[in-house]
Design an enzyme around this catalytic site. Structure first.
Site, PDB file in Angstrom:
ATOM      1  N   ASP A   1      -0.061   5.271   1.032  1.00  0.00           N
ATOM      2  CA  ASP A   1      -0.194   6.227   2.002  1.00  0.00           C
ATOM      3  C   ASP A   1      -0.419   5.591   3.403  1.00  0.00           C
ATOM      4  O   ASP A   1      -0.863   4.488   3.523  1.00  0.00           O
ATOM      5  CB  ASP A   1      -1.840   6.943   1.637  1.00  0.00           C
ATOM      6  CG  ASP A   1      -1.420   8.134   2.779  1.00  0.00           C
ATOM      7  OD1 ASP A   1      -0.517   8.534   3.280  1.00  0.00           O
ATOM      8  OD2 ASP A   1      -2.485   8.938   2.467  1.00  0.00           O
TER       9      ASP A   1
ATOM     10  N   ASP B   1       0.710  -1.203  -0.011  1.00  0.00           N
ATOM     11  CA  ASP B   1       0.243  -0.127  -0.123  1.00  0.00           C
ATOM     12  C   ASP B   1       0.807   1.264   0.145  1.00  0.00           C
ATOM     13  O   ASP B   1       2.271   0.946   0.165  1.00  0.00           O
ATOM     14  CB  ASP B   1      -1.075   0.037   1.296  1.00  0.00           C
ATOM     15  CG  ASP B   1      -1.847   0.948   1.262  1.00  0.00           C
ATOM     16  OD1 ASP B   1      -2.328   1.288   0.180  1.00  0.00           O
ATOM     17  OD2 ASP B   1      -2.166   1.444   2.353  1.00  0.00           O
TER      18      ASP B   1
END
Length: 267
Positions: free
Chosen positions: A25, A23
């Site tokens: 952020d 991922d």
């Protein structure tokens, strides 16, 4: 679930995996700041020829734009190493309705992905109404989307995120924007992004790795980790994002590993 792994255990985990799905952020950066250890982690992935993808539920930016964003932060990463919910949505629609058409409420990253997959834009009688993040959302677009769905277009959402982070607060994301269309039409949207395991399967196909050779790294239990569990892929929760260690007790499932951050692999 394994916590407080020793250096030797972390090395064993890293060396046992050929592919990494990360991922962005909360794992790679916060806002416009790279997190501790990320430069070293990416350098190690590249140096040891690991396959890796930076995966985001956002559909607004293209892989090229994401690559340029990280370049401004000092990370040189090829656009081919990014995968978005827009790409997964385009792949899904192309497999379901080759050469189909869509009315789109979203940013250029979503429109370009659909074009590249052979999906044309159509605001008259589309096969699909597709909704992603959009800063040009309007009542007129909402009204038009509602009537297209009532006329038979299938409703697709790029992801189930209700909000997204912005400097100084949050902004409504896909799930919030599509809700009025669902309510007005009494039709339920189909969402492609995490936690739908479909996006992870698309990502692993792009990565070219088997699930047993892959590690998913994320900061959210309700998207990253559950997606890995549903696709039977090992997961590593990092505590550099929205989830604290104390939050784990609130979920009926657990990650394979809990790490302080990706820096754990390079300390």
């Amino acid at each position: 679930m394994k916590t407080n792994l020793t250096k030797e255990e972390l090395e064993a985990v890293f060396n046992s995996k050929k592919g990494f799905i990360c991922d962005m952020d909360g794992v790679i950066y916060h806002s416009d700041k790279i997190l501790d250890g990320v430069y070293e982690f990416v350098n190690r992935l590249q140096r040891e020829n690991k396959n890796f993808l930076f995966l985001t539920n956002s559909s607004s930016k293209s892989p090229l734009e994401l690559s340029q964003k990280l370049k401004r932060m000092g990370l040189e990463i090829d656009p081919a190493n990014f995968y978005t919910s827009a790409l997964a949505t385009a792949s899904f629609l192309a497999s379901q309705c080759p050469g189909g058409s869509a009315y789109v409420i979203g940013e250029p990253g979503l429109t370009y992905a659909l074009y590249d997959a052979g999906i044309s834009m159509n605001d008259v009688n589309p096969d699909y109404v597709v909704v992603g993040e959009s800063r040009s959302y309007s009542y007129e677009k909402l009204e038009h989307a509602v009537n297209l769905v009532l006329a038979g277009a299938k409703l697709i959402g790029t992801n189930t995120d209700l909000t997204g982070p912005v400097p100084g607060g949050i902004q409504p994301a896909c799930r919030a924007l599509i809700a009025p269309i669902e309510l007005a039409t009494n039709k339920q949207a189909y969402f492609i992004g995490k936690p739908n395991p479909l996006i992870m399967r698309h990502a692993m196909k792009t990565l070219g790795c088997h699930r047993t050779d892959t590690l998913i790294i994320g900061d959210r239990m309700d998207t990253d980790i559950v997606s890995g569990i549903q696709t039977e892929v090992d997961t590593a929760l990092v505590l550099t994002g929205v989830t604290a260690f104390e939050d784990l007790a609130n979920f009926p499932y657990s990650p394979t590993y809990v790490l302080e951050g990706v820096k754990s692999f390079v300390q």
